[in-house]
Design an enzyme around this catalytic site. Structure first.
Site, PDB file in Angstrom:
ATOM      1  N   GLY A  13      35.222  35.506  52.533  1.00  0.00           N
ATOM      2  CA  GLY A  13      35.737  35.835  51.193  1.00  0.00           C
ATOM      3  C   GLY A  13      34.824  35.319  50.089  1.00  0.00           C
ATOM      4  N   GLY A  14      33.554  35.135  50.420  1.00  0.00           N
ATOM      5  CA  GLY A  14      32.595  34.552  49.467  1.00  0.00           C
ATOM      6  C   GLY A  14      32.141  35.506  48.372  1.00  0.00           C
ATOM      7  N   ASP A  38      32.393  38.960  54.114  1.00  0.00           N
ATOM      8  CA  ASP A  38      33.381  39.500  53.168  1.00  0.00           C
ATOM      9  C   ASP A  38      33.531  41.000  53.417  1.00  0.00           C
ATOM     10  OD1 ASP A  38      34.412  38.401  50.066  1.00  0.00           O
ATOM     11  OD2 ASP A  38      34.596  40.526  50.597  1.00  0.00           O
ATOM     12  N   ASP A  64      35.138  42.241  58.323  1.00  0.00           N
ATOM     13  CA  ASP A  64      36.568  41.943  58.183  1.00  0.00           C
ATOM     14  C   ASP A  64      36.906  40.703  59.011  1.00  0.00           C
ATOM     15  OD1 ASP A  64      39.363  42.000  58.326  1.00  0.00           O
ATOM     16  OD2 ASP A  64      39.442  44.179  58.529  1.00  0.00           O
ATOM     17  N   THR A  88      45.179  38.330  47.547  1.00  0.00           N
ATOM     18  CA  THR A  88      45.567  37.188  46.716  1.00  0.00           C
ATOM     19  C   THR A  88      46.517  37.496  45.552  1.00  0.00           C
ATOM     20  OG1 THR A  88      43.657  37.498  45.264  1.00  0.00           O
ATOM     21  CG2 THR A  88      43.346  36.050  47.169  1.00  0.00           C
ATOM     22  N   THR A 128      47.251  27.585  48.993  1.00  0.00           N
ATOM     23  CA  THR A 128      47.746  27.642  47.612  1.00  0.00           C
ATOM     24  C   THR A 128      49.010  26.806  47.419  1.00  0.00           C
ATOM     25  OG1 THR A 128      48.861  29.161  46.066  1.00  0.00           O
ATOM     26  CG2 THR A 128      48.809  29.844  48.347  1.00  0.00           C
ATOM     27  N   ASP A 129      49.206  26.350  46.192  1.00  0.00           N
ATOM     28  CA  ASP A 129      50.443  25.613  45.869  1.00  0.00           C
ATOM     29  C   ASP A 129      51.675  26.512  45.937  1.00  0.00           C
ATOM     30  OD1 ASP A 129      50.065  27.141  43.562  1.00  0.00           O
ATOM     31  OD2 ASP A 129      50.063  25.444  42.178  1.00  0.00           O
ATOM     32  N   GLU A 130      51.461  27.847  45.997  1.00  0.00           N
ATOM     33  CA  GLU A 130      52.608  28.768  46.049  1.00  0.00           C
ATOM     34  C   GLU A 130      53.401  28.643  47.329  1.00  0.00           C
ATOM     35  OE1 GLU A 130      52.589  32.720  44.849  1.00  0.00           O
ATOM     36  OE2 GLU A 130      51.185  32.421  43.207  1.00  0.00           O
ATOM     37  N   TYR A 152      53.062  37.441  49.317  1.00  0.00           N
ATOM     38  CA  TYR A 152      51.749  36.766  49.314  1.00  0.00           C
ATOM     39  C   TYR A 152      51.902  35.320  49.773  1.00  0.00           C
ATOM     40  CZ  TYR A 152      48.097  33.792  47.367  1.00  0.00           C
ATOM     41  OH  TYR A 152      47.140  32.824  47.205  1.00  0.00           O
ATOM     42  N   ALA A 154      54.286  33.870  51.375  1.00  0.00           N
ATOM     43  CA  ALA A 154      54.750  33.748  52.765  1.00  0.00           C
ATOM     44  C   ALA A 154      53.592  33.972  53.736  1.00  0.00           C
ATOM     45  CB  ALA A 154      55.874  34.746  53.021  1.00  0.00           C
ATOM     46  N   LYS A 156      50.428  33.335  53.134  1.00  0.00           N
ATOM     47  CA  LYS A 156      49.551  32.152  53.065  1.00  0.00           C
ATOM     48  C   LYS A 156      50.197  30.985  53.831  1.00  0.00           C
ATOM     49  CE  LYS A 156      46.163  31.615  51.183  1.00  0.00           C
ATOM     50  NZ  LYS A 156      44.762  31.855  51.645  1.00  0.00           N
TER      51      LYS A 156
HETATM   52  P1  NAD Z   1      39.907  37.007  45.358  1.00  0.00           P
HETATM   53  O1  NAD Z   1      40.973  38.033  45.513  1.00  0.00           O
HETATM   54  O2  NAD Z   1      39.105  36.958  44.113  1.00  0.00           O
HETATM   55  O3  NAD Z   1      38.859  37.156  46.560  1.00  0.00           O
HETATM   56  C1  NAD Z   1      39.249  37.389  47.891  1.00  0.00           C
HETATM   57  C2  NAD Z   1      37.995  37.785  48.668  1.00  0.00           C
HETATM   58  O4  NAD Z   1      38.369  37.966  50.047  1.00  0.00           O
HETATM   59  C3  NAD Z   1      37.374  39.102  48.206  1.00  0.00           C
HETATM   60  O5  NAD Z   1      35.979  38.970  48.112  1.00  0.00           O
HETATM   61  C4  NAD Z   1      37.744  40.091  49.307  1.00  0.00           C
HETATM   62  O6  NAD Z   1      36.803  41.133  49.476  1.00  0.00           O
HETATM   63  C5  NAD Z   1      37.780  39.165  50.515  1.00  0.00           C
HETATM   64  N1  NAD Z   1      38.612  39.692  51.604  1.00  0.00           N
HETATM   65  C6  NAD Z   1      39.887  40.171  51.499  1.00  0.00           C
HETATM   66  N2  NAD Z   1      40.301  40.582  52.717  1.00  0.00           N
HETATM   67  C7  NAD Z   1      39.295  40.321  53.598  1.00  0.00           C
HETATM   68  C8  NAD Z   1      39.131  40.502  54.991  1.00  0.00           C
HETATM   69  N3  NAD Z   1      40.101  41.046  55.750  1.00  0.00           N
HETATM   70  N4  NAD Z   1      37.974  40.123  55.568  1.00  0.00           N
HETATM   71  C9  NAD Z   1      36.971  39.581  54.807  1.00  0.00           C
HETATM   72  N5  NAD Z   1      37.061  39.403  53.484  1.00  0.00           N
HETATM   73  C10 NAD Z   1      38.210  39.762  52.880  1.00  0.00           C
HETATM   74  O7  NAD Z   1      40.597  35.620  45.672  1.00  0.00           O
HETATM   75  P2  NAD Z   1      40.428  34.177  45.011  1.00  0.00           P
HETATM   76  O8  NAD Z   1      41.280  34.091  43.826  1.00  0.00           O
HETATM   77  O9  NAD Z   1      38.986  33.859  44.944  1.00  0.00           O
HETATM   78  O10 NAD Z   1      41.131  33.284  46.151  1.00  0.00           O
HETATM   79  C11 NAD Z   1      40.355  32.784  47.243  1.00  0.00           C
HETATM   80  C12 NAD Z   1      41.275  31.967  48.133  1.00  0.00           C
HETATM   81  O11 NAD Z   1      41.827  30.898  47.378  1.00  0.00           O
HETATM   82  C13 NAD Z   1      42.457  32.744  48.702  1.00  0.00           C
HETATM   83  O12 NAD Z   1      42.670  32.354  50.038  1.00  0.00           O
HETATM   84  C14 NAD Z   1      43.620  32.344  47.814  1.00  0.00           C
HETATM   85  O13 NAD Z   1      44.844  32.412  48.537  1.00  0.00           O
HETATM   86  C15 NAD Z   1      43.245  30.921  47.475  1.00  0.00           C
HETATM   87  N6  NAD Z   1      43.748  30.413  46.181  1.00  0.00           N
HETATM   88  C16 NAD Z   1      43.538  31.108  45.031  1.00  0.00           C
HETATM   89  C17 NAD Z   1      43.975  30.581  43.817  1.00  0.00           C
HETATM   90  C18 NAD Z   1      43.787  31.311  42.505  1.00  0.00           C
HETATM   91  O14 NAD Z   1      44.424  30.939  41.515  1.00  0.00           O
HETATM   92  N7  NAD Z   1      42.920  32.301  42.410  1.00  0.00           N
HETATM   93  C19 NAD Z   1      44.617  29.341  43.785  1.00  0.00           C
HETATM   94  C20 NAD Z   1      44.819  28.655  44.982  1.00  0.00           C
HETATM   95  C21 NAD Z   1      44.360  29.202  46.172  1.00  0.00           C
HETATM   96  O1  DAU Z   2      49.289  29.072  42.210  1.00  0.00           O
HETATM   97  C1  DAU Z   2      48.154  29.566  42.888  1.00  0.00           C
HETATM   98  C2  DAU Z   2      48.194  31.077  42.872  1.00  0.00           C
HETATM   99  O2  DAU Z   2      47.901  31.454  41.534  1.00  0.00           O
HETATM  100  C3  DAU Z   2      47.214  31.724  43.836  1.00  0.00           C
HETATM  101  O3  DAU Z   2      47.579  31.393  45.143  1.00  0.00           O
HETATM  102  C4  DAU Z   2      47.222  33.245  43.663  1.00  0.00           C
HETATM  103  O4  DAU Z   2      46.224  33.837  44.501  1.00  0.00           O
HETATM  104  C5  DAU Z   2      46.902  33.552  42.223  1.00  0.00           C
HETATM  105  O5  DAU Z   2      46.982  34.951  42.019  1.00  0.00           O
HETATM  106  C6  DAU Z   2      47.877  32.836  41.309  1.00  0.00           C
HETATM  107  O6  DAU Z   2      49.227  33.376  41.433  1.00  0.00           O
HETATM  108  P1  DAU Z   2      50.142  33.649  40.136  1.00  0.00           P
HETATM  109  O7  DAU Z   2      51.137  34.680  40.454  1.00  0.00           O
HETATM  110  O8  DAU Z   2      50.615  32.375  39.550  1.00  0.00           O
HETATM  111  O9  DAU Z   2      48.954  34.220  39.171  1.00  0.00           O
HETATM  112  P2  DAU Z   2      48.923  35.453  38.147  1.00  0.00           P
HETATM  113  O10 DAU Z   2      47.613  35.342  37.445  1.00  0.00           O
HETATM  114  O11 DAU Z   2      49.277  36.741  38.771  1.00  0.00           O
HETATM  115  O12 DAU Z   2      50.090  35.051  37.144  1.00  0.00           O
HETATM  116  C7  DAU Z   2      50.079  33.821  36.431  1.00  0.00           C
HETATM  117  C8  DAU Z   2      51.378  33.733  35.635  1.00  0.00           C
HETATM  118  O13 DAU Z   2      51.335  34.740  34.617  1.00  0.00           O
HETATM  119  C9  DAU Z   2      52.613  34.023  36.456  1.00  0.00           C
HETATM  120  O14 DAU Z   2      53.686  33.222  35.981  1.00  0.00           O
HETATM  121  C10 DAU Z   2      52.903  35.486  36.193  1.00  0.00           C
HETATM  122  C11 DAU Z   2      52.427  35.663  34.762  1.00  0.00           C
HETATM  123  N1  DAU Z   2      51.893  37.012  34.434  1.00  0.00           N
HETATM  124  C12 DAU Z   2      50.961  37.547  35.262  1.00  0.00           C
HETATM  125  C13 DAU Z   2      50.423  38.784  34.981  1.00  0.00           C
HETATM  126  C14 DAU Z   2      49.388  39.418  35.898  1.00  0.00           C
HETATM  127  C15 DAU Z   2      52.325  37.653  33.280  1.00  0.00           C
HETATM  128  O15 DAU Z   2      53.164  37.139  32.525  1.00  0.00           O
HETATM  129  N2  DAU Z   2      51.795  38.880  33.006  1.00  0.00           N
HETATM  130  C16 DAU Z   2      50.878  39.482  33.817  1.00  0.00           C
HETATM  131  O16 DAU Z   2      50.455  40.635  33.511  1.00  0.00           O
END
Ligand code: NAD
Ligand code: DAU
Length: 346
Positions: A13-14, A38, A64, A88, A128-130, A152, A154, A156
């Site tokens: 996923g880099g 990726d 994949d 994600t 994730t903290d979720e 999502y 569930a 994770k």
């Molecule tokens: P992202 O959606 O930006 O990137 C995900 C990457 O995974 C993409 O490059 C995608 O092509 C790749 N991918 C998806 N399915 C794949 C598969 N089957 N095989 C290979 N590659 C695949 O995600 P992100 O926000 O960078 O999150 C990265 C990780 O961190 C995730 O595991 C997510 O659960 C976790 N995380 C994200 C957040 C956040 O706020 N963004 C917070 C806490 C944890």
């Molecule tokens: O907590 C870590 C998680 O944070 C990661 O595991 C997830 O991959 C990442 O997507 C993120 O989840 P959230 O659902 O918290 O993020 P999102 O950016 O979708 O939403 C952040 C907050 O904003 C949430 O309370 C929902 C709200 N929101 C989101 C969108 C997209 C809005 O109010 N309007 C919007 O259009």
């Protein structure tokens, strides 16, 4: 955090948001060889790694994580693996969840099985903290029960439990990180902060779900990458590490800050129908990772301002991401939401 003790590191996923920032961080910290595996889903973007094309020791493989032969080939010669690959986006998991189970559960299983047979010295499962579900008061500790409330989260949680079972059953040196809401450069414009910034830059409003009083703890991507590097280098196999920043803000406050940073007024904020099952608050206790020597360094206001400037300066990066299939997704997710109050779309 110096990363020189590994021969070759596999980052799955880099090409995504945190993963691409992490690969850049690894080379800055002295990593020798890094392989990115990726699939390049809609969220993966090779442009996120463009500046590393000529980096000695860097190799990109499209594949994949649920495909055992692709994983075996990519893992060959690697002594550490960091699994970022995942579906994600919570809103997408509410529309259609099959891909979340396939990648986040089945894909994680394929990685664990392959790592078991390859014999890696570190396996970091990025979670994730979720997985704790909504936390209305206090902070989740790593030993707390998992109560994910959307598909999502569930999926994770399932990946976490599988990873920890591979440590308990087979001694695979697995560590799990549970990071908070991350923001910064290269985040896909489907997520709240980049969606808000890019919508305003396109002349659209910010769609705030429900009353906008839901709280998230905003962790800058560089702080998140540093934390994962600490776990990679110093973590204890079999352990879980929460990663929080202590930057809790209601969504409405974040939206107001973004509007101000772009010199606009609150008329550009619209309240729309809430996300089903919307978790009101996440909050983690990060004392375990802090005991390894990590602490967040980037204050939210400074990180947010820098992020807004990044999106202003990188229209070439995000404008194509908001066209094509994203437009269809946007219509499906937002088209049926009722505007509750606020300024109107232009
Ligand atoms: P992202 O959606 O930006 O990137 C995900 C990457 O995974 C993409 O490059 C995608 O092509 C790749 N991918 C998806 N399915 C794949 C598969 N089957 N095989 C290979 N590659 C695949 O995600 P992100 O926000 O960078 O999150 C990265 C990780 O961190 C995730 O595991 C997510 O659960 C976790 N995380 C994200 C957040 C956040 O706020 N963004 C917070 C806490 C944890
Ligand atoms: O907590 C870590 C998680 O944070 C990661 O595991 C997830 O991959 C990442 O997507 C993120 O989840 P959230 O659902 O918290 O993020 P999102 O950016 O979708 O939403 C952040 C907050 O904003 C949430 O309370 C929902 C709200 N929101 C989101 C969108 C997209 C809005 O109010 N309007 C919007 O259009």
């Amino acid at each position: 955090m110096e990363i020189t003790g590994f021969r070759r590191i596999l980052v799955t996923g880099g090409a995504g948001f945190i993963g691409s920032n992490f690969v850049r961080y690894l080379f800055e910290q002295g990593a020798h060889e890094v392989v990115v595996l990726d699939k390049l889903t809609y969220a993966g973007n090779i442009a996120n790694l463009a500046d590393l094309a000529d980096q000695p020791g860097f190799r990109f493989v499209q594949g994949d994580i649920a495909d055992p032969s692709a994983v075996a080939a990519a893992m060959d010669g690697c002594d550490a693996i960091i699994n970022f690959a995942a579906e994600t986006h919570v809103d997408r998991s509410l529309l259609e969840s099959a891909a979340f189970i396939r990648t986040n559960v089945h894909g994680t299983h394929v990685l664990l099985e392959t790592a078991l047979h390859t014999g890696v010295s570190r396996f970091v499962q990025v979670s994730t903290d979720e997985v704790y579900g909504e936390v209305l008061a206090g902070r989740s500790r790593e030993s707390d029960p998992l109560r994910p409330r959307n598909p999502y989260a569930a999926s994770k949680a399932s990946g976490d439990l599988l990873a920890l079972a591979y440590h308990a059953s087979y001694g695979l040196p697995v560590m799990v990180t549970r990071g908070a809401n991350t923001y910064g450069p290269y985040q896909h414009p489907e997520k709240f902060i980049p969606l808000s910034v890019t919508n305003l830059l396109e002349g659209r409003s910010i769609p705030v779900y429900g009353d906008g009083r839901q709280q998230r703890d905003w962790l800058h991507v560089r702080d998140h990458c540093r934390a994962i590097a600490f776990v990679l280098a110093r973590g204890e196999p079999g352990q879980v590490y929460n990663i929080g920043a202590g930057n809790h803000r209601p969504n409405l406050e974040v939206a107001r800050a973004i509007v101000r940073l772009l010199g606009l007024t609150e008329e550009w904020i619209q309240h729309v129908t809430d996300r089903p099952g919307h978790d009101r608050r996440y909050a983690v206790d990060s004392s375990r990772i802090e005991s390894l020597g990590w602490a967040p360094e980037i204050p939210f206001e400074a990180g947010l301002a820098e992020t807004v400037r990044w999106y202003e300066a990188h229209r070439d990066w995000w404008v194509p991401l908001k066209a094509g299939q994203f437009a269809d997704y946007y219509h499906r997710n937002y088209g049926s939401r009722v505007v509750l109050s606020g300024g109107s779309e232009t």
